[in-house]
Design a protein around this motif. Structure first.
Motif, PDB file in Angstrom:
ATOM      1  N   CYS A  48       3.007  25.917  11.018  1.00  0.00           N
ATOM      2  CA  CYS A  48       1.648  25.584  10.582  1.00  0.00           C
ATOM      3  C   CYS A  48       1.510  25.714   9.071  1.00  0.00           C
ATOM      4  O   CYS A  48       2.336  26.341   8.405  1.00  0.00           O
ATOM      5  N   THR A  49       0.436  25.159   8.552  1.00  0.00           N
ATOM      6  CA  THR A  49       0.156  25.213   7.127  1.00  0.00           C
ATOM      7  C   THR A  49       0.325  26.615   6.560  1.00  0.00           C
ATOM      8  O   THR A  49       0.945  26.786   5.524  1.00  0.00           O
ATOM      9  N   PHE A  50      -0.225  27.607   7.216  1.00  0.00           N
ATOM     10  CA  PHE A  50      -0.206  28.958   6.658  1.00  0.00           C
ATOM     11  C   PHE A  50       0.822  29.859   7.318  1.00  0.00           C
ATOM     12  O   PHE A  50       0.688  31.070   7.298  1.00  0.00           O
ATOM     13  N   GLY A  51       1.821  29.270   7.940  1.00  0.00           N
ATOM     14  CA  GLY A  51       3.000  30.029   8.235  1.00  0.00           C
ATOM     15  C   GLY A  51       3.420  30.389   9.634  1.00  0.00           C
ATOM     16  O   GLY A  51       4.570  30.704   9.826  1.00  0.00           O
ATOM     17  N   PHE A  52       2.565  30.359  10.647  1.00  0.00           N
ATOM     18  CA  PHE A  52       3.131  30.772  11.925  1.00  0.00           C
ATOM     19  C   PHE A  52       3.724  29.591  12.678  1.00  0.00           C
ATOM     20  O   PHE A  52       3.481  28.439  12.360  1.00  0.00           O
ATOM     21  N   THR A  53       4.534  29.909  13.682  1.00  0.00           N
ATOM     22  CA  THR A  53       5.318  28.913  14.401  1.00  0.00           C
ATOM     23  C   THR A  53       4.690  28.584  15.749  1.00  0.00           C
ATOM     24  O   THR A  53       4.179  29.463  16.433  1.00  0.00           O
ATOM     25  N   VAL A  54       4.744  27.313  16.114  1.00  0.00           N
ATOM     26  CA  VAL A  54       4.184  26.828  17.375  1.00  0.00           C
ATOM     27  C   VAL A  54       5.261  26.041  18.114  1.00  0.00           C
ATOM     28  O   VAL A  54       5.991  25.243  17.504  1.00  0.00           O
ATOM     29  N   LEU A  55       5.345  26.267  19.413  1.00  0.00           N
ATOM     30  CA  LEU A  55       6.259  25.503  20.264  1.00  0.00           C
ATOM     31  C   LEU A  55       5.429  24.555  21.118  1.00  0.00           C
ATOM     32  O   LEU A  55       4.683  24.999  21.991  1.00  0.00           O
ATOM     33  N   PRO A  56       5.514  23.245  20.888  1.00  0.00           N
ATOM     34  CA  PRO A  56       4.699  22.298  21.653  1.00  0.00           C
ATOM     35  C   PRO A  56       5.181  22.151  23.093  1.00  0.00           C
ATOM     36  O   PRO A  56       6.345  22.444  23.406  1.00  0.00           O
ATOM     37  N   ASP A  57       4.284  21.687  23.951  1.00  0.00           N
ATOM     38  CA  ASP A  57       4.638  21.430  25.349  1.00  0.00           C
ATOM     39  C   ASP A  57       5.681  20.324  25.469  1.00  0.00           C
ATOM     40  O   ASP A  57       6.611  20.409  26.269  1.00  0.00           O
ATOM     41  N   LEU A  58       5.486  19.256  24.693  1.00  0.00           N
ATOM     42  CA  LEU A  58       6.367  18.093  24.734  1.00  0.00           C
ATOM     43  C   LEU A  58       6.677  17.618  23.323  1.00  0.00           C
ATOM     44  O   LEU A  58       5.935  17.913  22.382  1.00  0.00           O
ATOM     45  N   LEU A  59       7.725  16.836  23.200  1.00  0.00           N
ATOM     46  CA  LEU A  59       8.049  16.193  21.933  1.00  0.00           C
ATOM     47  C   LEU A  59       7.470  14.779  21.927  1.00  0.00           C
ATOM     48  O   LEU A  59       7.322  14.157  22.988  1.00  0.00           O
ATOM     49  N   LEU A  60       7.187  14.284  20.749  1.00  0.00           N
ATOM     50  CA  LEU A  60       6.626  12.948  20.597  1.00  0.00           C
ATOM     51  C   LEU A  60       7.486  11.896  21.302  1.00  0.00           C
ATOM     52  O   LEU A  60       6.960  10.970  21.920  1.00  0.00           O
ATOM     53  N   SER A  61       8.791  12.049  21.234  1.00  0.00           N
ATOM     54  CA  SER A  61       9.704  11.083  21.867  1.00  0.00           C
ATOM     55  C   SER A  61       9.571  11.046  23.386  1.00  0.00           C
ATOM     56  O   SER A  61      10.046  10.107  24.029  1.00  0.00           O
ATOM     57  N   GLU A  62       8.893  12.039  23.976  1.00  0.00           N
ATOM     58  CA  GLU A  62       8.766  12.126  25.429  1.00  0.00           C
ATOM     59  C   GLU A  62       7.458  11.563  25.968  1.00  0.00           C
ATOM     60  O   GLU A  62       7.241  11.583  27.180  1.00  0.00           O
ATOM     61  N   VAL A  63       6.579  11.084  25.094  1.00  0.00           N
ATOM     62  CA  VAL A  63       5.256  10.656  25.561  1.00  0.00           C
ATOM     63  C   VAL A  63       4.934   9.228  25.136  1.00  0.00           C
ATOM     64  O   VAL A  63       5.550   8.679  24.225  1.00  0.00           O
ATOM     65  N   LYS A  64       3.928   8.676  25.814  1.00  0.00           N
ATOM     66  CA  LYS A  64       3.372   7.383  25.427  1.00  0.00           C
ATOM     67  C   LYS A  64       1.867   7.430  25.672  1.00  0.00           C
ATOM     68  O   LYS A  64       1.370   8.255  26.452  1.00  0.00           O
ATOM     69  N   ALA A  65       1.142   6.550  25.029  1.00  0.00           N
ATOM     70  CA  ALA A  65      -0.323   6.537  25.130  1.00  0.00           C
ATOM     71  C   ALA A  65      -0.787   6.372  26.571  1.00  0.00           C
ATOM     72  O   ALA A  65      -1.828   6.915  26.951  1.00  0.00           O
ATOM     73  N   ASP A  66      -0.031   5.645  27.373  1.00  0.00           N
ATOM     74  CA  ASP A  66      -0.398   5.423  28.781  1.00  0.00           C
ATOM     75  C   ASP A  66      -0.561   6.723  29.559  1.00  0.00           C
ATOM     76  O   ASP A  66      -1.256   6.751  30.576  1.00  0.00           O
ATOM     77  N   ASP A  67       0.080   7.793  29.090  1.00  0.00           N
ATOM     78  CA  ASP A  67       0.062   9.075  29.802  1.00  0.00           C
ATOM     79  C   ASP A  67      -1.225   9.868  29.580  1.00  0.00           C
ATOM     80  O   ASP A  67      -1.430  10.899  30.225  1.00  0.00           O
ATOM     81  N   PHE A  68      -2.080   9.406  28.655  1.00  0.00           N
ATOM     82  CA  PHE A  68      -3.233  10.202  28.227  1.00  0.00           C
ATOM     83  C   PHE A  68      -4.523   9.389  28.198  1.00  0.00           C
ATOM     84  O   PHE A  68      -4.504   8.168  28.158  1.00  0.00           O
ATOM     85  N   ASP A  69      -5.633  10.129  28.151  1.00  0.00           N
ATOM     86  CA  ASP A  69      -6.958   9.515  28.038  1.00  0.00           C
ATOM     87  C   ASP A  69      -7.510   9.590  26.623  1.00  0.00           C
ATOM     88  O   ASP A  69      -8.444   8.859  26.285  1.00  0.00           O
TER      89      ASP A  69
END
Length: 196
Positions: A48-69
């Motif tokens: 993040c901008t101010f330093g802590f780390t985040v682990l996302p649920d999925l990577l961008l390469s694993e999703v498409k717009a069809d999967d979401f609203d």
């Protein structure tokens, strides 16, 4: 169930992402229960901008717009590498796909610059970070966007933009309203202490 993609480029501003997790999480637990949020990162481990780390649920390469609203996009800081990640072609293509399907896109602060870069705001109304000589608003205007500089939140059809971090919670509530109803969003506002 309405699924929301919280798109997280490296260098994103944590508070601008957390409002989506909280508002949609409160809705899932205490509102009408109809929303699910999925964090989608440009990398396996995000800083993040101010330093802590985040682990996302999925990577961008694993999703498409069809999967979401809907798509939610926080802003971030240039010094943290936000634009380097956010301006990647795969990020811009995902945004274009959401817009092509008329799905709701909610951005906070300089997240609007990423939407502008993708081309989805061409000739449309929007805003972005409004302080420091309005440098970011000028950048957005140079992308062919009709900037409303003094409006905290601007809605043009399916796209929500805002002008600084102070608007973050209201953007998240507005997204919830788009996905459910004003009555439900107001109920969540009340439960979270934003309305009496």
């Amino acid at each position: 169930m309405k699924k929301v993609c919280l798109l997280l480029p490296n260098g994103f501003e944590a508070v601008e992402a957390s409002v989506f997790t909280d508002v949609l999480g409160w809705n899932k637990e205490e509102g009408d229960g109809s929303t699910e949020l999925v964090t989608v990162g440009t990398r396996e481990k995000l800083r993040c901008t101010f330093g802590f780390t985040v682990l996302p649920d999925l990577l961008l390469s694993e999703v498409k717009a069809d999967d979401f609203d809907a798509l939610a996009l926080p802003g971030g800081f240039e010094t943290a590498g936000f634009y380097e990640d956010a301006y990647r072609e795969d990020v811009l293509e995902l945004i274009r796909a959401f817009d092509a399907q008329g799905k709701v896109i909610a951005s906070i602060c300089v997240g609007a610059l990423v939407l502008g870069k993708s081309g989805v705001l061409q000739g449309r109304l929007a805003t972005t970070y409004n302080l420091n000589d309005r440098h970011r608003q000028k950048q957005l205007a140079e992308m062919g966007v009709n900037v409303l500089p003094d409006r905290p939140i601007v809605i043009d059809k399916n796209i929500i933009t805002s002008y600084n971090p102070s608007t973050a919670f209201e953007v998240a509530f507005t997204l919830l309203e788009f996905l459910t109803s004003k009555e439900n969003a107001d109920q969540v506002r009340r439960l979270m202490g934003f309305l009496e």
